[in-house]
Design an enzyme around this catalytic site. Sequence first.
Site, PDB file in Angstrom:
ATOM      1  N   ASP A   1       0.825  -1.212   0.000  1.00  0.00           N
ATOM      2  CA  ASP A   1       0.000   0.000   0.000  1.00  0.00           C
ATOM      3  C   ASP A   1       0.859   1.263   0.000  1.00  0.00           C
ATOM      4  OD1 ASP A   1      -2.334   1.456   0.022  1.00  0.00           O
ATOM      5  OD2 ASP A   1      -2.624   1.312   2.184  1.00  0.00           O
TER       6      ASP A   1
ATOM      7  N   GLY B   1      -0.108   5.471  -4.409  1.00  0.00           N
ATOM      8  CA  GLY B   1      -0.714   6.752  -4.776  1.00  0.00           C
ATOM      9  C   GLY B   1      -0.047   7.906  -4.034  1.00  0.00           C
TER      10      GLY B   1
ATOM     11  N   TRP C   1       2.930   7.936  -2.738  1.00  0.00           N
ATOM     12  CA  TRP C   1       4.311   8.076  -3.215  1.00  0.00           C
ATOM     13  C   TRP C   1       4.337   8.967  -4.458  1.00  0.00           C
ATOM     14  CZ3 TRP C   1       6.899   7.053  -7.746  1.00  0.00           C
ATOM     15  CH2 TRP C   1       8.301   7.023  -7.679  1.00  0.00           C
TER      16      TRP C   1
ATOM     17  N   HIS D   1       2.145   3.217  -9.091  1.00  0.00           N
ATOM     18  CA  HIS D   1       1.941   1.778  -9.288  1.00  0.00           C
ATOM     19  C   HIS D   1       3.123   1.174 -10.065  1.00  0.00           C
ATOM     20  CE1 HIS D   1      -1.937   2.149  -7.513  1.00  0.00           C
ATOM     21  NE2 HIS D   1      -2.510   2.771  -8.521  1.00  0.00           N
TER      22      HIS D   1
ATOM     23  N   SER E   1      -7.952  -5.459  -4.599  1.00  0.00           N
ATOM     24  CA  SER E   1      -9.008  -5.952  -3.709  1.00  0.00           C
ATOM     25  C   SER E   1     -10.380  -5.805  -4.359  1.00  0.00           C
ATOM     26  CB  SER E   1      -8.975  -5.186  -2.382  1.00  0.00           C
ATOM     27  OG  SER E   1      -9.478  -3.878  -2.560  1.00  0.00           O
TER      28      SER E   1
ATOM     29  N   ASN F   1     -11.272  -2.337  -4.391  1.00  0.00           N
ATOM     30  CA  ASN F   1     -10.569  -1.491  -5.366  1.00  0.00           C
ATOM     31  C   ASN F   1     -11.370  -1.291  -6.660  1.00  0.00           C
ATOM     32  OD1 ASN F   1      -7.274  -2.755  -4.434  1.00  0.00           O
ATOM     33  ND2 ASN F   1      -8.315  -0.917  -3.725  1.00  0.00           N
TER      34      ASN F   1
ATOM     35  N   ARG G   1       2.564  -4.833   6.118  1.00  0.00           N
ATOM     36  CA  ARG G   1       1.743  -3.808   5.474  1.00  0.00           C
ATOM     37  C   ARG G   1       2.509  -2.497   5.484  1.00  0.00           C
ATOM     38  NH1 ARG G   1      -4.429  -2.283   5.006  1.00  0.00           N
ATOM     39  NH2 ARG G   1      -4.114  -0.498   3.606  1.00  0.00           N
TER      40      ARG G   1
HETATM   41  C1  IPE Z   1      -5.270  -2.620   0.206  1.00  0.00           C
HETATM   42  O1  IPE Z   1      -4.941  -1.295  -0.048  1.00  0.00           O
HETATM   43  C2  IPE Z   1      -5.442  -3.351  -1.097  1.00  0.00           C
HETATM   44  C3  IPE Z   1      -4.207  -3.606  -1.827  1.00  0.00           C
HETATM   45  C4  IPE Z   1      -3.014  -3.313  -1.435  1.00  0.00           C
HETATM   46  C5  IPE Z   1      -4.377  -4.246  -3.109  1.00  0.00           C
HETATM   47  P1  IPE Z   1      -6.066  -0.170  -0.121  1.00  0.00           P
HETATM   48  O2  IPE Z   1      -5.383   1.111  -0.342  1.00  0.00           O
HETATM   49  O3  IPE Z   1      -7.116  -0.553  -1.095  1.00  0.00           O
HETATM   50  O4  IPE Z   1      -6.709  -0.270   1.347  1.00  0.00           O
HETATM   51  P2  IPE Z   1      -7.451   0.830   2.219  1.00  0.00           P
HETATM   52  O5  IPE Z   1      -8.461   1.471   1.319  1.00  0.00           O
HETATM   53  O6  IPE Z   1      -6.434   1.783   2.688  1.00  0.00           O
HETATM   54  O7  IPE Z   1      -8.051   0.062   3.341  1.00  0.00           O
HETATM   55  C1  IPE Z   2      -1.672   0.239  -3.280  1.00  0.00           C
HETATM   56  O1  IPE Z   2      -1.434   1.593  -3.365  1.00  0.00           O
HETATM   57  C2  IPE Z   2      -1.958  -0.386  -4.622  1.00  0.00           C
HETATM   58  C3  IPE Z   2      -3.344  -0.826  -4.810  1.00  0.00           C
HETATM   59  C4  IPE Z   2      -4.293  -0.786  -3.913  1.00  0.00           C
HETATM   60  C5  IPE Z   2      -3.672  -1.377  -6.117  1.00  0.00           C
HETATM   61  P1  IPE Z   2      -2.615   2.640  -3.352  1.00  0.00           P
HETATM   62  O2  IPE Z   2      -3.053   2.889  -4.740  1.00  0.00           O
HETATM   63  O3  IPE Z   2      -3.689   2.210  -2.417  1.00  0.00           O
HETATM   64  O4  IPE Z   2      -1.880   3.923  -2.761  1.00  0.00           O
HETATM   65  P2  IPE Z   2      -2.430   4.965  -1.709  1.00  0.00           P
HETATM   66  O5  IPE Z   2      -2.927   4.183  -0.525  1.00  0.00           O
HETATM   67  O6  IPE Z   2      -3.533   5.726  -2.375  1.00  0.00           O
HETATM   68  O7  IPE Z   2      -1.259   5.805  -1.371  1.00  0.00           O
HETATM   69 MG    MG Z   3      -4.037   2.500  -0.446  1.00  0.00          MG
END
Ligand code: IPE
Ligand code: IPE
Ligand code: MG
Length: 261
Positions: free
Chosen positions: A35, A38, A40, A52, A80, A83, A203
Amino acid sequence: MDELKTFDPSQVSETDLRAQLDADLMPRHVAIIMDGNGRWAAQRGLQRIAGHQEGLRALQDVLEILHELNIPYVTIYAFSQENWNRPKLEIQLLMNLLERYLQEERSLFQKRRVRFRPIGRLHQLPASVYALVSEVAEETRHFTERVLSVALSYGGRAEIIDAIRQIAVEVEMRSLSPSQIDEPLFEQYLSTQGLPDPDLLIRTSGENRISNFLPWQIAYTELYFTKTLWPEFRRAETLYALLDYQKRERRYGRVTQTVSS
Ligand code: IPE
Ligand code: IPE
Ligand code: MG
């Protein structure tokens, strides 16, 4: 629960960390919630997809060191169920990235003799992604010693419900009686069937939550939560997380200091 970790790569060297690891205390199964991609990207004024992309490079680094350390089972949370609620464009770009990753890595799976095992409600993926995922799973299914499970369109509660549905059908057909349902039987209906439970769950990104990842399987897993954003989680912090894991005493409800594995 342990505090949220802050890792500073300038303070430690990979060689030192590696030297401290005890080969007899290695986890067999490491699960990872990747996680923070975004955030970063946002920190650098870039589009989320750039996060990503960099996250994919981090994944390659982490899988490489876990491979070098002979850790047989790795399960990663790539996409997920929740997602699917992201903007269409981000989903599309993530799916493209996944396709490209699989095309590029399928030869590496052969070289490392890794079984690629997707888990989740895979039929919800776009048709071309579903086809590729199934193909790579099929062409690696004979590898048994190392498994990379990739959670795609995965939700832990959905997984439990799917298992219950299958069991209910068998009870209805009288091929199973309610008294036969116990934990080992139930686990045979989960997508992780046959894998040991994760020993360590990592995590990144400073969130202190599980986000519906493997809720059944992590009942006794050791947790490592770090502030590091996923694109910056590389080889050194992987070693650090493993060392941190090795310092824990896994009691499983007992009081003794020694628990045979
Ligand atoms: C968890 O990250 C899912 C994955 C890493 C694929 P999210 O960014 O979706 O989780 P939340 O929304 O912070 O719980
Ligand atoms: C995890 O990074 C990747 C996926 C859930 C696919 P995020 O996209 O959730 O990144 P943040 O949490 O917005 O920084
Ligand atoms: Mg996230």
